[in-house]
Motif scaffolding. Structure first.
Motif, short mmCIF file in Angstrom:
data_model
loop_
_atom_site.label_atom_id
_atom_site.label_comp_id
_atom_site.label_asym_id
_atom_site.label_seq_id
_atom_site.Cartn_x
_atom_site.Cartn_y
_atom_site.Cartn_z
N ALA A 39 29.51 -26.53 -1.07
CA ALA A 39 28.41 -27.31 -0.48
C ALA A 39 27.97 -28.43 -1.43
N ASP A 40 27.89 -28.14 -2.72
CA ASP A 40 27.52 -29.16 -3.70
C ASP A 40 28.53 -30.30 -3.72
N THR A 41 29.81 -29.95 -3.63
CA THR A 41 30.87 -30.96 -3.62
C THR A 41 30.78 -31.82 -2.37
N LEU A 42 30.51 -31.20 -1.23
CA LEU A 42 30.33 -31.96 0.02
C LEU A 42 29.09 -32.84 -0.07
N ALA B 256 34.66 -44.89 1.93
CA ALA B 256 34.97 -43.85 2.92
C ALA B 256 36.41 -43.37 2.76
N SER B 257 37.33 -44.28 2.52
CA SER B 257 38.73 -43.92 2.33
C SER B 257 38.90 -43.06 1.08
N GLU B 258 38.23 -43.43 0.01
CA GLU B 258 38.29 -42.66 -1.24
C GLU B 258 37.73 -41.25 -1.03
N ILE B 259 36.64 -41.15 -0.32
CA ILE B 259 36.04 -39.84 -0.03
C ILE B 259 36.99 -39.00 0.80
N LEU B 260 37.59 -39.62 1.81
CA LEU B 260 38.52 -38.91 2.68
C LEU B 260 39.74 -38.42 1.91
N SER C 98 38.83 -31.86 -2.31
CA SER C 98 38.14 -30.92 -3.20
C SER C 98 37.28 -29.95 -2.40
N VAL C 99 36.62 -30.46 -1.37
CA VAL C 99 35.79 -29.59 -0.53
C VAL C 99 36.67 -28.52 0.13
N TYR C 100 37.79 -28.93 0.72
CA TYR C 100 38.69 -27.96 1.34
C TYR C 100 39.22 -26.96 0.32
N ALA C 101 39.59 -27.43 -0.86
CA ALA C 101 40.10 -26.52 -1.90
C ALA C 101 39.03 -25.49 -2.26
N LYS C 102 37.78 -25.94 -2.36
CA LYS C 102 36.70 -25.01 -2.72
C LYS C 102 36.40 -24.03 -1.59
N LEU C 103 36.49 -24.50 -0.35
CA LEU C 103 36.31 -23.58 0.78
C LEU C 103 37.46 -22.57 0.84
N ASN C 104 38.68 -23.04 0.61
CA ASN C 104 39.82 -22.13 0.58
C ASN C 104 39.64 -21.10 -0.53
N TYR C 105 39.19 -21.57 -1.69
CA TYR C 105 38.93 -20.69 -2.82
C TYR C 105 37.91 -19.62 -2.44
N ALA C 106 36.86 -20.04 -1.74
CA ALA C 106 35.83 -19.08 -1.32
C ALA C 106 36.43 -17.99 -0.44
N VAL C 107 37.27 -18.38 0.50
CA VAL C 107 37.89 -17.40 1.40
C VAL C 107 38.89 -16.53 0.65
N ASN C 108 39.76 -17.16 -0.13
CA ASN C 108 40.84 -16.42 -0.81
C ASN C 108 40.35 -15.48 -1.89
#
Length: 97
Positions: A18-21, A37-41, A47-57
């Motif tokens: 959430a902090d990264t988002l 916007a392109s840089e964020i995308l 990084s947000v997806y990696a951290k969410l994946n990390y949370a689940v895994n």
């Protein structure tokens, strides 16, 4: 829900995501242009997806996941994805009652 789920660890890892988002949103608020916007995308949301994946895994192992899983396994798309639909989740609850 599995009894070995570590709620405190899940909370901490989701806060990190959430902090990264929130940081990505802050960058976009400061500079609402296509380049930002392109840089964020391309970078921040990865990084947000990696951290969410990390949370689940790591949710079931908690901090021990750092000793058990490789870095690639920690941030990989979760093997149980896609998650169940809301209807499937409701059905599981009904069956458990």
């Amino acid at each position: 829900m599995s009894e070995d789920l570590n709620p405190e660890w899940l909370h901490a890892t989701l806060l990190d995501a959430a902090d990264t988002l929130q940081d990505a949103l802050g960058k976009l608020d400061e500079n609402m242009d296509e380049e930002t916007a392109s840089e964020i995308l391309r970078r921040d949301l990865v990084s947000v997806y990696a951290k969410l994946n990390y949370a689940v895994n790591s949710a079931h192992l908690g901090p021990e996941a750092l000793n058990v899983l490789t870095e690639d396994e920690l941030i990989a798309w979760p093997s149980e994805m896609p998650f169940a639909t809301m209807a499937e989740l409701d059905e599981e609850v009904e069956e458990s009652n």
